[in-house]
Design an enzyme around this catalytic site. Sequence first.
Site, mmCIF file in Angstrom:
data_model
loop_
_atom_site.group_PDB
_atom_site.id
_atom_site.type_symbol
_atom_site.label_atom_id
_atom_site.label_comp_id
_atom_site.label_asym_id
_atom_site.label_seq_id
_atom_site.Cartn_x
_atom_site.Cartn_y
_atom_site.Cartn_z
ATOM 1 N N SER A 100 -7.079 3.729 11.869
ATOM 2 C CA SER A 100 -5.725 3.359 12.288
ATOM 3 C C SER A 100 -5.009 4.520 12.964
ATOM 4 O O SER A 100 -5.314 5.695 12.728
ATOM 5 C CB SER A 100 -4.901 2.917 11.081
ATOM 6 O OG SER A 100 -5.526 1.842 10.431
HETATM 7 N N1 SAH Z 1 -8.972 2.715 6.088
HETATM 8 C C1 SAH Z 1 -9.893 3.015 7.160
HETATM 9 C C2 SAH Z 1 -9.744 2.094 8.346
HETATM 10 C C3 SAH Z 1 -10.339 0.813 8.053
HETATM 11 S S1 SAH Z 1 -10.788 -0.258 9.385
HETATM 12 C C4 SAH Z 1 -9.807 4.436 7.625
HETATM 13 O O1 SAH Z 1 -8.933 5.188 7.149
HETATM 14 O O2 SAH Z 1 -10.627 4.830 8.469
HETATM 15 C C5 SAH Z 1 -11.060 -1.684 8.370
HETATM 16 C C6 SAH Z 1 -12.288 -1.614 7.517
HETATM 17 O O3 SAH Z 1 -12.260 -2.735 6.664
HETATM 18 C C7 SAH Z 1 -13.585 -1.693 8.294
HETATM 19 O O4 SAH Z 1 -14.383 -0.591 7.988
HETATM 20 C C8 SAH Z 1 -14.211 -3.007 7.825
HETATM 21 O O5 SAH Z 1 -15.621 -2.964 7.747
HETATM 22 C C9 SAH Z 1 -13.583 -3.159 6.464
HETATM 23 N N2 SAH Z 1 -13.546 -4.515 5.920
HETATM 24 C C10 SAH Z 1 -13.192 -5.668 6.531
HETATM 25 N N3 SAH Z 1 -13.270 -6.706 5.669
HETATM 26 C C11 SAH Z 1 -13.675 -6.183 4.475
HETATM 27 C C12 SAH Z 1 -13.954 -6.744 3.184
HETATM 28 N N4 SAH Z 1 -13.824 -8.032 2.927
HETATM 29 N N5 SAH Z 1 -14.352 -5.895 2.217
HETATM 30 C C13 SAH Z 1 -14.483 -4.568 2.432
HETATM 31 N N6 SAH Z 1 -14.241 -3.988 3.635
HETATM 32 C C14 SAH Z 1 -13.847 -4.787 4.633
#
Ligand code: SAH
Length: 219
Positions: A68
């Site tokens: 993000s």
């Molecule tokens: N917090 C992260 C950014 C996350 S991007 C950072 O600081 O870099 C969103 C993430 O959520 C992705 O890696 C994606 O694979 C994950 N995601 C999406 N749906 C999910 C689910 N149901 N369970 C676990 N992870 C999930």
Amino acid sequence: MNGAEPTIDLKRNRDRMVRDQIAARGVSDPEVLRAMRKVPRHLFVEEALIPQAYEDHPLPLGHGQTISQPYVVAWMTELLEVKPGLRVLEIGTGSGYQAAVLAEMGAYVFTVERVRPLQAAARRRLEGLRYLKVCFKLDDGTLGWPDAAPFDRILVTAGGPKVPEPLIEQLADPGRMVIPVGETRRSQRLHVVRKENGRVVARRLGEVTFVDLVGAHGW
Ligand code: SAH
């Protein structure tokens, strides 16, 4: 990265990021600002993107996912009201950057990711930086982490169509959750969900754009 100068530049870029992108837009919690100044965001992106690590936008992580925008990380962290010793569940480990910010603020972090290579890279980074109060789980995060519940705080960093019921159940009382929710996959509004005296109240805030929250209670 060799020699002292590039390192100094990166620290200066990080201080500028906090001043111009984060404090300037109204994030004022001193602990959030301190953590954002401390965590080396450039170590959470691939090498080719290091020059952009402190810019005012999200960056690709691979596997169709993104880290993000710095301001959004800071805003969500401030809304979460993190305090040392609290148990925080994060859904969407991604690069591990948000988990590092939470750990830097003294939280016990439980972070769930569904993409194995992302989880592996995040784990390596956090261990390398000695953020040791972070536990990882490879699973569908919309189911939460029942064995480790309840959580004082829950932070969801992907956008789904609703607040997953298991997360509401696993939120402590009192407890607080920050989560993007949208009627379409294109944009969401940040929600702050509070549980207090057995009551659950949600407040809708501004518009945000996250990658999809998939899974049993996602898209
Ligand atoms: N917090 C992260 C950014 C996350 S991007 C950072 O600081 O870099 C969103 C993430 O959520 C992705 O890696 C994606 O694979 C994950 N995601 C999406 N749906 C999910 C689910 N149901 N369970 C676990 N992870 C999930």
